[in-house]
Every structure is written in structure tokens, then in C-alpha cells.
Design a protein around this motif. Structure first.
Motif, PDB file in Angstrom:
ATOM      1  N   ASP B  15       0.806  -1.218   0.000  1.00  0.00           N
ATOM      2  CA  ASP B  15       0.000   0.000   0.000  1.00  0.00           C
ATOM      3  C   ASP B  15       0.840   1.270   0.000  1.00  0.00           C
ATOM      4  OD1 ASP B  15      -2.680  -1.314   2.104  1.00  0.00           O
ATOM      5  OD2 ASP B  15      -2.449  -1.255  -0.079  1.00  0.00           O
ATOM      6  N   ASP B  16       2.150   1.119   0.081  1.00  0.00           N
ATOM      7  CA  ASP B  16       2.995   2.317   0.174  1.00  0.00           C
ATOM      8  C   ASP B  16       2.762   3.253  -0.998  1.00  0.00           C
ATOM      9  OD1 ASP B  16       6.030   1.001   1.752  1.00  0.00           O
ATOM     10  OD2 ASP B  16       4.117   1.695   2.547  1.00  0.00           O
ATOM     11  N   TRP B  17       2.693   2.697  -2.206  1.00  0.00           N
ATOM     12  CA  TRP B  17       2.552   3.577  -3.368  1.00  0.00           C
ATOM     13  C   TRP B  17       1.176   4.223  -3.378  1.00  0.00           C
ATOM     14  CZ3 TRP B  17      -1.318   2.816  -6.856  1.00  0.00           C
ATOM     15  CH2 TRP B  17      -1.871   1.544  -6.985  1.00  0.00           C
ATOM     16  N   ARG B  18       0.180   3.496  -2.854  1.00  0.00           N
ATOM     17  CA  ARG B  18      -1.160   4.100  -2.780  1.00  0.00           C
ATOM     18  C   ARG B  18      -1.159   5.271  -1.806  1.00  0.00           C
ATOM     19  NH1 ARG B  18      -3.009  -1.350  -3.557  1.00  0.00           N
ATOM     20  NH2 ARG B  18      -4.278  -1.447  -5.435  1.00  0.00           N
ATOM     21  N   GLU B  19      -0.447   5.123  -0.728  1.00  0.00           N
ATOM     22  CA  GLU B  19      -0.366   6.231   0.222  1.00  0.00           C
ATOM     23  C   GLU B  19       0.338   7.428  -0.417  1.00  0.00           C
ATOM     24  OE1 GLU B  19       0.621   5.341   4.321  1.00  0.00           O
ATOM     25  OE2 GLU B  19       1.664   7.257   4.480  1.00  0.00           O
ATOM     26  N   SER B  20       1.378   7.147  -1.207  1.00  0.00           N
ATOM     27  CA  SER B  20       2.049   8.231  -1.936  1.00  0.00           C
ATOM     28  C   SER B  20       1.090   8.906  -2.904  1.00  0.00           C
ATOM     29  CB  SER B  20       3.253   7.690  -2.718  1.00  0.00           C
ATOM     30  OG  SER B  20       4.201   7.115  -1.848  1.00  0.00           O
ATOM     31  N   LEU B  21       0.287   8.101  -3.580  1.00  0.00           N
ATOM     32  CA  LEU B  21      -0.683   8.642  -4.535  1.00  0.00           C
ATOM     33  C   LEU B  21      -1.732   9.484  -3.815  1.00  0.00           C
ATOM     34  CD1 LEU B  21      -0.979   8.259  -7.638  1.00  0.00           C
ATOM     35  CD2 LEU B  21      -2.759   6.587  -7.133  1.00  0.00           C
ATOM     36  N   SER B  22      -2.160   8.995  -2.659  1.00  0.00           N
ATOM     37  CA  SER B  22      -3.108   9.766  -1.853  1.00  0.00           C
ATOM     38  C   SER B  22      -2.494  11.106  -1.464  1.00  0.00           C
ATOM     39  CB  SER B  22      -3.491   8.954  -0.611  1.00  0.00           C
ATOM     40  OG  SER B  22      -4.222   9.735   0.307  1.00  0.00           O
ATOM     41  N   ALA B  23      -1.230  11.097  -1.084  1.00  0.00           N
ATOM     42  CA  ALA B  23      -0.555  12.355  -0.744  1.00  0.00           C
ATOM     43  C   ALA B  23      -0.448  13.262  -1.971  1.00  0.00           C
ATOM     44  CB  ALA B  23       0.827  12.064  -0.165  1.00  0.00           C
ATOM     45  N   LEU B  24      -0.251  12.665  -3.138  1.00  0.00           N
ATOM     46  CA  LEU B  24      -0.176  13.467  -4.365  1.00  0.00           C
ATOM     47  C   LEU B  24      -1.505  14.172  -4.631  1.00  0.00           C
ATOM     48  CD1 LEU B  24       1.238  14.398  -6.961  1.00  0.00           C
ATOM     49  CD2 LEU B  24       0.542  12.239  -8.022  1.00  0.00           C
TER      50      LEU B  24
END
Lengths: 212, 176
Positions: B15-24
Motif C-alpha cells: 500500500d505504500d505507493w497508494r499512500e504516496s498517490l493519496s498524498a499526491l
């Protein structure tokens, strides 16, 4: 991953992507296309009557936007700038159709033929695909699913995403309000989004196919 | 480990990349995260597209700005646009005021620039070799002409001067 890299400012997400696209990162522009495709199509559809032209004009809008990206200075919101390009692109299409002697009458917008009519008059409120009863019902279903998902969230997740999406606070500001670290804010907002997304995905799959 | 990482609850690695995407979505993404997202290093493109679209719709719903256009974006549409762009339609160069403001260079800019320059260098080298075989008089490029003049003044070897001209030609072309 290097967590010591500088954190980007809490500026508009669009501006981050625009800057990257201006620097040549095509994937950044693609994310903007994905984000605004439907809004551009809806705008264009309100100006043209022929649904067959909407996708072409919408594509052309993004092509023109990419070519002009170097001129975008960030003084207005990206979508405002894109909106103007969409308007102009649709107008050109209308003008081209009018010049064509073998034009399809159904492709022209409704309303008067005054070439000097202003922007607002071209945005006549026609019933378009996006405003069909089915589309409006789909929006209502999504809104309802989101509300239900919000009600089901743990309070700390609900607080975080409310402060972000509804109050428009930055992560730092939310951290101050909730008296917790920024990393916690970020995680809570993400988990809230994921929980809500899980509720709306079945609805989107029905509309857009199984990939969703 | 900085404060951002040690504060937050554990996120599953997938889920790390999803969290990054959410931050984006919120404009709060770290530079290195954005780099990784844009280069497709951490997630399949389709999964990224799906999550990106879902997060946008969630945001619109929470802000009360659903407008009947909440169909998911079409992959075919985005592919068509990007395909046309990849076929050679580059963005117009930024105007002078814009250059002042912005350009954080893309992290792969140096790679791109030198890769392109390498191709040009090969062409120039081929031209130079052709000259030498023919006993070389000069229809030199301006850069090479300067090299030739320098050779006359300094008495440097033809190979050395050809190399200097090659570097100059490469640099000038890459800068353009």
C-alpha cells in the motif's frame, strides 16, 4: 525510499504535475488527462450537439494544452486554463463545421447564429449524456455510497479526511488541529480514502467495466 | 528514519505507493515518492490509474462537486492522447518569464540530454571520418571552424581538435 528528500509544498496537486510535465515527464500529464477527461468531455458536450465529436474535441483539447504547457504560469488554476482551451477548441470545431457546406446540422450547437456571441451564451444548457437521468442517478448513488462509507469510518479517519477535503487544511495544519504527527495525518487520510474507494468501486465497475 | 516515517502507523508495503498517490492528490507528496510514481517503479500503471481516479471521485463527492461526469476515465482515451503526443508533439518551450519561475528539471533530464547528444556525436564523428579519408578540406560547422582556427593558433593535433569540436557541437546542440 529516501525519506530525507525535501517534502514538496502543499501547493495544488495539479501544479506539481504540470511542472513535471513541463520538464518532460509524460506520465505526469497523463495523470492530468485521467483526472480531467470527463470534465472536459462534459464541457465540450454542452457546446456541441453531436456526441460523436465530443471525444475528438476533448482529445484535441489535451493535445493543445500539452503544446501550450510552457505558457502556463500557475497564475490561475490549471483547470481554469484547460477550460479556456476546451472552449476555444470546441468553438473552432463549430466554426469549421459552419464553413463546411456538407456539414451535419446536428453537429452544430443550438442557439442563435450570431458569431459575436459571448462565451456564456455558447454554454447553453442542453441535455447531454452527462446530464441524463442515468448519469444523475449514478452521481447520486456515488454520493450516497460515500456518505455511508464516511459514517462507517473510525472517528479519527473521518476527522482527518473531513479536515482535508471539506475544510481544505494542509497536512501540517491538520496535524496541529488533531495534535498528532504529520505522518499520522497522512496515513489516516490515505486509509479513509481507501475505505471509501472500496465502497464506490462496485458502482464504478458497473459504469466503466471490470477494471474498476 | 525521519519523523514522517516513524510517526505513522504501519502501512503494508503493497500500500505504500497508494499512500504516496493519496498524498499526491493533496499536493503533499515527497519528491522521491513522486519520482517513483511517475516512473512506474512502484506500481502497475493500471492499478495506479484506478486508484488515482477513485481518489479524485471521492474528493469530488466529499466536496459536494459531483456533476454527473463521474464515470471513470477511459484508458483508451488517455492512451490515444498520449500516443499522439509521443508521436512527436512536444510541449512548446517555456517563455522567458516561465523559465525564471520553474523548471525543476526532470530527474532523468541528464540521461535524456546525453543520450540524444550521443546520437548527434555519432553523426558528427561519421562526417569527420569522411573528411579525413578525402583529405579533408572544410565545410566545417561553426564550432568545428573555431576548433580549426584554434588548431592553427595552437598547433594542436587534428584528432584533438576534432574531439574538441565534437564536444562543442554536442554541447551546443544539447543546449538548444
Amino acid at each position: 525510499m529516501n525519506r530525507h528528500a525535501p517534502i514538496l509544498s502543499s501547493a495544488d496537486s495539479d501544479l506539481l504535475l504540470v511542472r513535471r510535465a513541463q520538464a518532460g515527464e509524460m506520465r505526469a500529464f497523463e495523470l492530468l488527462v485521467l483526472k480531467y477527461q470527463r470534465r472536459v468531455e462534459r464541457l465540450v458536450a454542452r457546446m456541441l450537439r453531436d456526441p460523436g465529436l465530443v471525444e475528438d474535441v476533448a482529445q484535441e483539447t489535451f493535445i493543445r494544452a500539452y503544446k501550450a504547457l510552457g505558457q502556463f504560469r500557475g497564475e490561475s488554476a490549471f483547470y481554469t486554463w484547460l477550460y479556456r482551451i476546451a472552449l476555444n477548441t470546441a468553438r473552432r470545431q463549430i466554426a469549421d463545421l459552419r464553413r463546411d457546406p456538407v456539414q451535419s446540422m446536428s453537429s452544430l450547437e443550438t442557439g442563435d447564429d450570431d458569431e459575436t456571441s459571448g462565451n456564456e451564451r455558447e454554454l447553453s444548457l442542453q441535455i447531454t449524456d452527462a446530464e441524463t437521468p442515468e448519469a444523475l442517478l449514478a452521481s447520486k448513488e456515488i454520493a450516497q455510497a460515500v456518505n455511508e462509507a464516511m459514517d462507517a469510518l473510525p472517528v479519527e479517519l473521518r476527522q482527518a479526511i473531513t479536515l482535508r477535503e471539506i475544510e481544505g487544511l494542509s497536512y501540517d495544519e491538520i496535524a496541529n488541529v488533531l495534535d498528532c504527527p504529520v505522518g499520522t495525518v497522512r496515513s489516516r487520510i490515505f486509509r479513509a480514502r481507501e475505505a471509501i474507494s472500496g465502497r464506490i468501486r462496485p458502482l464504478l465497475e458497473r459504469q466503466g467495466g471490470k477494471r474498476w | 528514519m525521519n519523523s514522517l516515517q516513524k510517526d505513522k502507523p504501519m502501512t503494508a508495503p503493497e500500500d505504500d505507493w497508494r499512500e504516496s498517490l493519496s498524498a499526491l492528490v493533496d499536493g503533499e507528496c515527497q519528491t522521491d515518492e513522486l519520482d517513483a510514481l511517475l516512473r512506474g517503479q512502484v506500481s502497475p500503471r493500471q492499478a495506479q490509474d484506478t486508484s488515482w481516479a477513485c481518489y479524485q471521485i471521492v474528493s469530488a463527492a466529499l466536496r459536494g462537486s459531483l456533476d454527473g461526469s463521474e464515470q471513470p476515465p477511459s484508458a483508451a482515451f488517455a492512451s490515444a492522447v498520449m500516443g499522439r503526443l509521443a508521436a512527436g508533439q512536444r510541449p512548446a518551450a517555456a517563455t522567458a518569464p516561465d523559465r525564471q519561475q520553474q523548471r525543476s528539471p526532470a530527474v532523468n533530464d541528464p540521461v535524456w540530454r546525453w543520450r540524444w547528444a550521443g546520437g548527434l556525436a555519432a553523426v558528427v564523428a561519421a562526417v569527420l571520418l569522411g573528411w579525413q579519408w578525402q583529405g579533408g578540406a572544410a565545410t566545417a560547422t561553426p564550432e568545428l571552424a573555431r576548433s580549426d582556427a584554434r588548431q592553427g593558433a595552437e598547433g594542436g593535433s587534428p584528432a584533438h581538435q576534432a574531439g574538441a569540436g565534437l564536444v562543442n557541437a554536442t554541447y551546443e546542440s544539447a543546449r538548444r
